[in-house]
Design a protein around this motif. Structure first.
Motif, PDB file in Angstrom:
ATOM      1  N   ASP A 104     101.588  48.407  55.332  1.00 23.17           N
ATOM      2  CA  ASP A 104     101.753  49.851  55.497  1.00 23.17           C
ATOM      3  C   ASP A 104     100.419  50.530  55.204  1.00 23.17           C
ATOM      4  O   ASP A 104     100.058  50.728  54.054  1.00 23.17           O
ATOM      5  CB  ASP A 104     102.828  50.371  54.538  1.00 23.17           C
ATOM      6  N   PRO A 105      99.653  50.886  56.243  1.00 24.07           N
ATOM      7  CA  PRO A 105      98.315  51.443  56.026  1.00 24.07           C
ATOM      8  C   PRO A 105      98.293  52.792  55.308  1.00 24.07           C
ATOM      9  O   PRO A 105      97.246  53.214  54.827  1.00 24.07           O
ATOM     10  CB  PRO A 105      97.737  51.563  57.436  1.00 24.07           C
ATOM     11  N   ASP A 106      99.450  53.444  55.197  1.00 20.48           N
ATOM     12  CA  ASP A 106      99.500  54.731  54.508  1.00 20.48           C
ATOM     13  C   ASP A 106     100.016  54.617  53.076  1.00 20.48           C
ATOM     14  O   ASP A 106     100.067  55.617  52.351  1.00 20.48           O
ATOM     15  CB  ASP A 106     100.365  55.724  55.304  1.00 20.48           C
ATOM     16  N   TYR A 107     100.388  53.409  52.661  1.00 19.91           N
ATOM     17  CA  TYR A 107     100.863  53.203  51.291  1.00 19.91           C
ATOM     18  C   TYR A 107      99.713  53.479  50.316  1.00 19.91           C
ATOM     19  O   TYR A 107      98.594  53.009  50.508  1.00 19.91           O
ATOM     20  CB  TYR A 107     101.370  51.767  51.113  1.00 19.91           C
ATOM     21  N   THR A 108     100.020  54.252  49.284  1.00 19.95           N
ATOM     22  CA  THR A 108      99.007  54.609  48.294  1.00 19.95           C
ATOM     23  C   THR A 108      99.576  54.470  46.895  1.00 19.95           C
ATOM     24  O   THR A 108     100.651  54.986  46.602  1.00 19.95           O
ATOM     25  CB  THR A 108      98.532  56.067  48.504  1.00 19.95           C
ATOM     26  N   CYS A 109      98.834  53.788  46.038  1.00 21.96           N
ATOM     27  CA  CYS A 109      99.191  53.695  44.618  1.00 21.96           C
ATOM     28  C   CYS A 109      98.701  54.960  43.926  1.00 21.96           C
ATOM     29  O   CYS A 109      97.867  55.694  44.474  1.00 21.96           O
ATOM     30  CB  CYS A 109      98.520  52.476  43.998  1.00 21.96           C
ATOM     31  N   PRO A 110      99.179  55.233  42.706  1.00 18.53           N
ATOM     32  CA  PRO A 110      98.749  56.442  41.993  1.00 18.53           C
ATOM     33  C   PRO A 110      97.224  56.534  41.866  1.00 18.53           C
ATOM     34  O   PRO A 110      96.581  55.625  41.341  1.00 18.53           O
ATOM     35  CB  PRO A 110      99.400  56.292  40.619  1.00 18.53           C
ATOM     36  N   GLY A 111      96.665  57.601  42.421  1.00 19.91           N
ATOM     37  CA  GLY A 111      95.227  57.824  42.351  1.00 19.91           C
ATOM     38  C   GLY A 111      94.406  56.909  43.232  1.00 19.91           C
ATOM     39  O   GLY A 111      93.191  56.868  43.126  1.00 19.91           O
ATOM     40  N   GLY A 112      95.071  56.164  44.112  1.00 26.32           N
ATOM     41  CA  GLY A 112      94.377  55.208  44.964  1.00 26.32           C
ATOM     42  C   GLY A 112      94.093  55.758  46.344  1.00 26.32           C
ATOM     43  O   GLY A 112      94.391  56.908  46.665  1.00 26.32           O
ATOM     44  N   GLU A 113      93.506  54.914  47.158  1.00 22.45           N
ATOM     45  CA  GLU A 113      93.114  55.260  48.515  1.00 22.45           C
ATOM     46  C   GLU A 113      93.913  54.384  49.477  1.00 22.45           C
ATOM     47  O   GLU A 113      93.997  53.173  49.290  1.00 22.45           O
ATOM     48  CB  GLU A 113      91.611  55.002  48.670  1.00 22.45           C
ATOM     49  N   SER A 114      94.483  54.974  50.487  1.00 16.79           N
ATOM     50  CA  SER A 114      95.257  54.201  51.456  1.00 16.79           C
ATOM     51  C   SER A 114      94.334  53.309  52.286  1.00 16.79           C
ATOM     52  O   SER A 114      93.130  53.571  52.410  1.00 16.79           O
ATOM     53  CB  SER A 114      96.034  55.130  52.392  1.00 16.79           C
ATOM     54  N   SER A 115      94.910  52.288  52.869  1.00 10.18           N
ATOM     55  CA  SER A 115      94.146  51.415  53.763  1.00 10.18           C
ATOM     56  C   SER A 115      93.613  52.193  54.956  1.00 10.18           C
ATOM     57  O   SER A 115      92.496  51.966  55.409  1.00 10.18           O
ATOM     58  CB  SER A 115      95.023  50.268  54.263  1.00 10.18           C
ATOM     59  N   ARG A 116      94.413  53.114  55.455  1.00 13.97           N
ATOM     60  CA  ARG A 116      93.983  53.888  56.621  1.00 13.97           C
ATOM     61  C   ARG A 116      92.703  54.682  56.323  1.00 13.97           C
ATOM     62  O   ARG A 116      91.745  54.665  57.106  1.00 13.97           O
ATOM     63  CB  ARG A 116      95.096  54.830  57.087  1.00 13.97           C
ATOM     64  N   ILE A 117      92.669  55.342  55.183  1.00 16.79           N
ATOM     65  CA  ILE A 117      91.494  56.145  54.817  1.00 16.79           C
ATOM     66  C   ILE A 117      90.288  55.243  54.561  1.00 16.79           C
ATOM     67  O   ILE A 117      89.177  55.521  55.022  1.00 16.79           O
ATOM     68  CB  ILE A 117      91.795  57.018  53.574  1.00 16.79           C
ATOM     69  N   ALA A 118      90.485  54.145  53.823  1.00 19.66           N
ATOM     70  CA  ALA A 118      89.378  53.224  53.533  1.00 19.66           C
ATOM     71  C   ALA A 118      88.841  52.597  54.815  1.00 19.66           C
ATOM     72  O   ALA A 118      87.620  52.472  54.985  1.00 19.66           O
ATOM     73  CB  ALA A 118      89.846  52.147  52.559  1.00 19.66           C
ATOM     74  N   THR A 119      89.732  52.240  55.727  1.00 22.74           N
ATOM     75  CA  THR A 119      89.303  51.643  56.993  1.00 22.74           C
ATOM     76  C   THR A 119      88.491  52.642  57.808  1.00 22.74           C
ATOM     77  O   THR A 119      87.493  52.259  58.443  1.00 22.74           O
ATOM     78  CB  THR A 119      90.523  51.145  57.797  1.00 22.74           C
ATOM     79  N   LYS A 120      88.881  53.898  57.794  1.00 21.21           N
ATOM     80  CA  LYS A 120      88.105  54.924  58.513  1.00 21.21           C
ATOM     81  C   LYS A 120      86.685  55.009  57.969  1.00 21.21           C
ATOM     82  O   LYS A 120      85.732  55.184  58.738  1.00 21.21           O
ATOM     83  CB  LYS A 120      88.793  56.287  58.416  1.00 21.21           C
ATOM     84  N   ARG A 121      86.537  54.883  56.650  1.00 21.08           N
ATOM     85  CA  ARG A 121      85.203  54.954  56.043  1.00 21.08           C
ATOM     86  C   ARG A 121      84.291  53.856  56.570  1.00 21.08           C
ATOM     87  O   ARG A 121      83.193  54.117  57.048  1.00 21.08           O
ATOM     88  CB  ARG A 121      85.293  54.786  54.517  1.00 21.08           C
TER      89      ARG A 121
END
Length: 179
Positions: free
Chosen positions: A96-113
């Motif tokens: 799930d690329p939009d899954y985010t842990c508390p205070g974390g960054e989703s895979s989708r956002i990190a992949t965009k970077r």
């Protein structure tokens, strides 16, 4: 055709941004320099984390090239709080690329970077080397090849090298052996 090399940093003493390489990691950085020295490398780009910078510094010195620090190559933050079951959460982020842990960054956002940095390098600096971190590199590889997932990310080594070639609109990734 454009080519860049993505490198996961050498062995480190820890995960903090200022963590240095281990003595073995320092030896790996020297060997990485020897392995990459003969490539036509016009540009070096690194995560601002010390372990990434220290991994590429011997090559930068040998080639007499500066190392551009790129904030978007820093490691992905899974969570702002310690997680006992962090691998389960990490596995979930590949599903799930939009899954985010508390205070974390989703895979989708990190992949965009990382994708932005790779795309710019492919367009502007053929032959460049980009030094980054295991999870961010894994997310990028997963975005190109969905069969590269959580289990494959656990197989990455320190250091590890991937050659990314762009031919027209097709991106080809090759896993190269470090030393």
């Amino acid at each position: 055709m454009s080519t860049i090399y993505l490198i996961r940093h050498c062995e480190t003493t820890g995960q903090a941004p200022e963590a240095p390489l281990t003595p073995r990691g320092e030896e790996q950085a020297q060997r990485l320099c020897t392995q990459l020295f003969d490539l036509p490398i016009p540009h070096l780009i690194s995560s601002p984390y010390r372990r990434a910078l220290d991994s590429i510094q011997p090559l930068a010195t040998a080639l007499k090239l500066p190392v551009a620090q790129e904030e978007d190559l820093k490691e992905r933050r899974l969570s702002a709080v310690p997680l006992d079951d962090w691998q389960d959460h990490l596995r979930r982020t590949f599903i799930d690329p939009d899954y985010t842990c508390p205070g974390g960054e989703s895979s989708r956002i990190a992949t965009k970077r990382i994708t932005r940095v790779v795309e710019e390098a492919l367009q502007q600096h053929d032959g460049s080397i980009l030094v980054t971190h295991g999870n961010l590199l894994s997310l990028y590889l997963h975005s190109i090849d969905p069969t590269f997932g959580f289990e494959e990310s656990l197989q990455l080594k320190n250091p590890d090298i991937f050659k990314v070639t762009r031919i027209q609109q097709q991106t080809i990734v090759e896993h190269l052996e470090a030393f």
